[in-house]
Motif scaffolding. Structure first.
Motif, short mmCIF file in Angstrom:
data_model
loop_
_atom_site.label_atom_id
_atom_site.label_comp_id
_atom_site.label_asym_id
_atom_site.label_seq_id
_atom_site.Cartn_x
_atom_site.Cartn_y
_atom_site.Cartn_z
N ARG A 1 0.85 -1.20 0.00
CA ARG A 1 0.00 0.00 0.00
C ARG A 1 0.89 1.25 0.00
O ARG A 1 1.71 1.44 0.91
N ILE A 2 0.70 2.09 -1.01
CA ILE A 2 1.46 3.33 -1.16
C ILE A 2 0.44 4.47 -1.16
O ILE A 2 -0.42 4.54 -2.05
N GLU A 3 0.53 5.36 -0.16
CA GLU A 3 -0.53 6.36 -0.05
C GLU A 3 -0.04 7.65 0.60
O GLU A 3 0.85 7.66 1.44
N ARG A 4 -0.64 8.75 0.15
CA ARG A 4 -0.48 10.08 0.73
C ARG A 4 0.98 10.54 0.80
O ARG A 4 1.39 11.19 1.74
N ASN A 5 1.76 10.19 -0.21
CA ASN A 5 3.12 10.69 -0.31
C ASN A 5 3.15 11.88 -1.27
O ASN A 5 2.31 12.00 -2.16
N PHE A 6 4.15 12.73 -1.11
CA PHE A 6 4.37 13.83 -2.05
C PHE A 6 5.77 13.68 -2.63
O PHE A 6 6.76 13.63 -1.88
N VAL A 7 5.85 13.60 -3.95
CA VAL A 7 7.10 13.29 -4.63
C VAL A 7 7.40 14.36 -5.67
O VAL A 7 6.54 14.70 -6.48
N THR A 8 8.62 14.87 -5.65
CA THR A 8 9.05 15.80 -6.68
C THR A 8 10.56 15.64 -6.87
O THR A 8 11.21 14.90 -6.14
N ASP A 9 11.10 16.31 -7.89
CA ASP A 9 12.54 16.26 -8.17
C ASP A 9 13.01 14.83 -8.42
O ASP A 9 13.97 14.35 -7.81
N ILE A 10 12.33 14.16 -9.35
CA ILE A 10 12.68 12.78 -9.69
C ILE A 10 12.67 12.64 -11.22
O ILE A 10 12.17 13.50 -11.94
N VAL A 11 13.23 11.52 -11.69
CA VAL A 11 13.14 11.19 -13.11
C VAL A 11 11.97 10.25 -13.35
O VAL A 11 11.19 10.42 -14.28
N GLN A 12 11.83 9.23 -12.49
CA GLN A 12 10.71 8.30 -12.58
C GLN A 12 10.03 8.22 -11.21
O GLN A 12 10.69 7.97 -10.20
N GLY A 13 8.72 8.41 -11.20
CA GLY A 13 8.01 8.41 -9.93
C GLY A 13 7.94 7.02 -9.31
O GLY A 13 8.38 6.79 -8.19
N LEU A 14 7.37 6.07 -10.07
CA LEU A 14 7.28 4.68 -9.63
C LEU A 14 7.77 3.79 -10.76
O LEU A 14 7.35 3.95 -11.91
N TYR A 15 8.65 2.85 -10.43
CA TYR A 15 9.08 1.88 -11.43
C TYR A 15 8.89 0.50 -10.81
O TYR A 15 9.63 0.10 -9.90
N ILE A 16 7.87 -0.21 -11.27
CA ILE A 16 7.50 -1.50 -10.71
C ILE A 16 7.46 -2.51 -11.85
O ILE A 16 6.59 -2.42 -12.73
N SER A 17 8.39 -3.45 -11.85
CA SER A 17 8.51 -4.35 -12.99
C SER A 17 9.16 -5.66 -12.58
O SER A 17 10.09 -5.68 -11.76
N ASN A 18 8.67 -6.74 -13.16
CA ASN A 18 9.33 -8.04 -13.08
C ASN A 18 9.11 -8.76 -14.41
O ASN A 18 8.14 -9.50 -14.59
#
Length: 283
Positions: A240-257
């Motif tokens: 569970r990923i919730e109520r975060n604030f994200v900035t100054d990134i290249v990729q916000g979420l990278y989820i892969s298999n």
């Protein structure tokens, strides 16, 4: 009531026999174990690792507090700069008061807090200039709490691995690619049952903070990355990923298999704000 009859002068007398009743009261005393708090204060004039760890006679190092602590105890760290990383190797709480700061012996090296126990808590610290600020790299752990810490200028702010972690209320500031090789991300996450909530991710100076040592393959700089390797049993499930604030990134979420997409299952992302995403410097 039991009665005994006796014959006296041809008559019968009934004599009551009183049976005393003895009541035995068994008093069960519960054994209560109280958690202990060990105080660490390296600015106190009497601080020493031979002390008992009280306010009047505090310990000098966090490491000695962990040595003395037992299951359920707390190591409370007063304001000050504490050099070198620590290994959280027992099911205890290590809590930093405002101004408690961990710094490496050499910038860009080592781990600020290495998680090497289940059922432990790291809370309230500023952790700066380590290669990894908080990490369970190749050491999956269960029921870990990472609360209200402020990391600064690390290749990885938090490396999460195992089951049932709570990562809440942290500020992960300025990812910095000290080595210039491999990669650099705010967080890596593997395992099951994690909650990543209410964290503030920001502050990387792109592209300068993610320049490679050689060539032009800049760091990918993910806020959260899971890139699974099925042969190592790496999964991303019940997250569970919730109520975060994200900035100054290249990729916000990278989820892969790519080997086994089924290892990614039951993932909830809600009220998660990504703002000001940058293009990769290499295009």
């Amino acid at each position: 009531m039991r009665r005994i009859c006796s014959c006296i002068a041809g008559c019968v007398r009934v004599r009551p026999y009183i049976c005393p009743i003895v009541i035995v009261l068994s008093c069960v005393v519960a054994s209560t174990t109280y958690a202990t708090t060990f105080i660490v204060n390296n600015t106190h004039p009497l601080a020493s690792d031979t002390n008992p760890g009280t306010s009047e006679e505090p310990l000098r190092t966090i490491r000695q507090g962990i040595v003395l602590a037992s299951t359920g105890d707390t190591v409370l760290v007063k304001a000050g700069v504490y050099l070198g990383g620590i290994s959280l190797s027992k099911p205890i709480k290590v809590i930093g008061e405002s101004g408690a700061t961990l710094c490496p012996l050499s910038d860009g090296q080592g781990v600020g807090v290495f998680i090497s126990s289940d059922n432990c808590t790291i809370q309230g610290f500023r952790i700066e200039n380590f290669s990894m600020a908080i990490s369970a790299f190749q050491s999956p752990r269960a029921n870990v709490k990472v609360l209200n810490n402020h990391t600064y200028k690390s290749e990885y702010s938090c490396w999460i691995d195992g089951t049932n972690w709570l990562i809440e209320g942290n500020e992960f500031e300025r990812a910095y690619w000290w080595s210039g090789v491999g990669d650099c991300d705010y967080t890596r996450m593997f395992g099951r049952g994690h909650v990543f909530r209410g964290n503030y991710i920001h502050g990387t100076n792109i592209p300068y903070d993610i320049e490679p040592l050689f060539g032009n393959d800049y760091a990918h700089l993910d806020a959260i990355q899971y890139f699974g390797n099925s042969s190592n049993g790496e999964v991303f499930q019940d997250i569970r990923i919730e109520r975060n604030f994200v900035t100054d990134i290249v990729q916000g979420l990278y989820i892969s298999n790519p080997d086994n997409p089924g290892d990614i299952n039951n993932v909830t992302i809600t009220d998660h704000v990504i703002w000001g995403q940058s293009n990769h410097p290499a295009g």
